[in-house]
Design an enzyme around this catalytic site. Structure first.
Site, PDB file in Angstrom:
ATOM      1  N   SER A   1       9.605  15.467  -9.034  1.00  0.00           N
ATOM      2  CA  SER A   1      10.449  16.340  -9.848  1.00  0.00           C
ATOM      3  C   SER A   1       9.708  16.742 -11.139  1.00  0.00           C
ATOM      4  O   SER A   1       8.584  17.254 -11.072  1.00  0.00           O
ATOM      5  CB  SER A   1      11.786  15.636 -10.118  1.00  0.00           C
ATOM      6  OG  SER A   1      12.757  16.541 -10.565  1.00  0.00           O
TER       7      SER A   1
ATOM      8  N   ASP B   1      16.227  19.503  -0.061  1.00  0.00           N
ATOM      9  CA  ASP B   1      16.357  19.389  -1.512  1.00  0.00           C
ATOM     10  C   ASP B   1      17.268  20.511  -2.023  1.00  0.00           C
ATOM     11  O   ASP B   1      16.975  21.685  -1.822  1.00  0.00           O
ATOM     12  CB  ASP B   1      14.962  19.498  -2.144  1.00  0.00           C
ATOM     13  CG  ASP B   1      14.936  19.096  -3.606  1.00  0.00           C
ATOM     14  OD1 ASP B   1      15.983  19.159  -4.265  1.00  0.00           O
ATOM     15  OD2 ASP B   1      13.844  18.740  -4.095  1.00  0.00           O
TER      16      ASP B   1
ATOM     17  N   HIS C   1      16.607  15.541  -2.709  1.00  0.00           N
ATOM     18  CA  HIS C   1      15.695  15.489  -3.854  1.00  0.00           C
ATOM     19  C   HIS C   1      15.225  14.071  -4.165  1.00  0.00           C
ATOM     20  O   HIS C   1      14.053  13.844  -4.454  1.00  0.00           O
ATOM     21  CB  HIS C   1      16.377  16.104  -5.083  1.00  0.00           C
ATOM     22  CG  HIS C   1      15.461  16.270  -6.253  1.00  0.00           C
ATOM     23  ND1 HIS C   1      14.366  17.108  -6.222  1.00  0.00           N
ATOM     24  CD2 HIS C   1      15.456  15.687  -7.480  1.00  0.00           C
ATOM     25  CE1 HIS C   1      13.734  17.049  -7.381  1.00  0.00           C
ATOM     26  NE2 HIS C   1      14.364  16.194  -8.161  1.00  0.00           N
TER      27      HIS C   1
END
Length: 261
Positions: A84, A212, A239
């Site tokens: 991320s 995601d 995610h």
């Protein structure tokens, strides 16, 4: 064989609002397979005691990772994995320590290029409205606007966008451990692009997470097109893949370590 694996060091970098704890399942699997694994807490994250207001810049936030890389003995390098927002930490680390990075791995992560300011991918993500932020709290930290905007994910976005394939137990754990963080966009906007000679020269792997809903596959693919990588891998995951698909992710990272380290 185990000795060879023990020489392969994976450094796992968490995203915003979490900490090194988010990697606990994957780290355990990789260690049991014989790899050396480090999952540091970035500044004001995980068990790091500092509040966010004491971490005014993205470089300050990345400080624990940079200290770790700086402490490696000459000749030792690592497979550096960023999840991320951690992709931007990986990019900064590769810019500052290119000789310490065997491969830079972007796990459904923001991946800067080496022609735009490092904020570019974050700004595009926000402006093009790739994510409905739902109950995420975004707040100014100070009246003067000298500190970056703070961010904290709420339970709805965690359940519906970040961790929709995770177990109720993992969702409960994450909810109890989330901390106020930032995307540091304001600070990254005033930084120069990372260089082609340093960050640009790092061997890069991008791991696309196909379910995601936080950084959707379409945006992940755009970043790969914008900044081509050496290899693209895919996992059918949400995610927070390190909690929802730990076995698959551990195998994937082991494959990267065997190929690049």
């Amino acid at each position: 064989m185990a000795d060879g694996k023990a020489c392969k060091h994976l450094v796992l970098v968490h995203g915003a609002c979490v900490g090194g704890w988010s990697w606990f399942t994957v780290a355990a699997r990789l260690r049991s397979a014989g790899y050396r694994v480090t999952a540091p807490d970035l500044a004001a994250s995980g068990a790091d005691p500092r509040p966010l207001r004491e971490v005014p810049t993205f470089r300050d936030y990345t400080g624990p990772l940079l200290s770790l890389l700086g402490s490696l003995p000459p000749g030792e390098n690592v497979v550096l994995v960023g999840h991320s927002l951690g992709g931007v930490n990986v990019a900064l680390a590769a810019e500052l320590f290119p000789d310490k990075i065997a491969a830079a791995v972007f796990l459904c992560a923001f991946m800067p290029d080496h022609t735009s300011r490092p904020s570019h991918v974050l700004e595009k993500f926000i402006i093009d409205k790739w994510l409905d932020w739902m109950d995420t709290e975004m707040k100014p930290q100070d009246a003067e606007g000298k500190l970056p905007t703070s961010m904290l994910f709420g339970p709805q976005i965690a359940r519906e966008k970040l961790m929709q394939l995770c177990s109720p137990e993992d969702l409960t754990l994450a909810g109890s451990l989330l901390r106020v963080s930032s995307m540091f966009v304001e600070d990254l906007q005033v930084q120069q692009p990372y260089s082609k000679e340093r960050y640009g020269s790092a061997r890069k792997v991008y791991i696309v997470c196909k379910q995601d809903l936080a950084i959707p596959e379409g945006f992940q693919r755009w970043m790969i097109e914008n900044n081509p990588v050496d290899e693209v891998k895919e996992i059918d995951a949400d995610h927070v893949v390190m909690l929802s698909r730990p076995d698959e992710l551990a195998r994937c990272l082991a494959d990267v370590a065997e190929s690049y380290a």
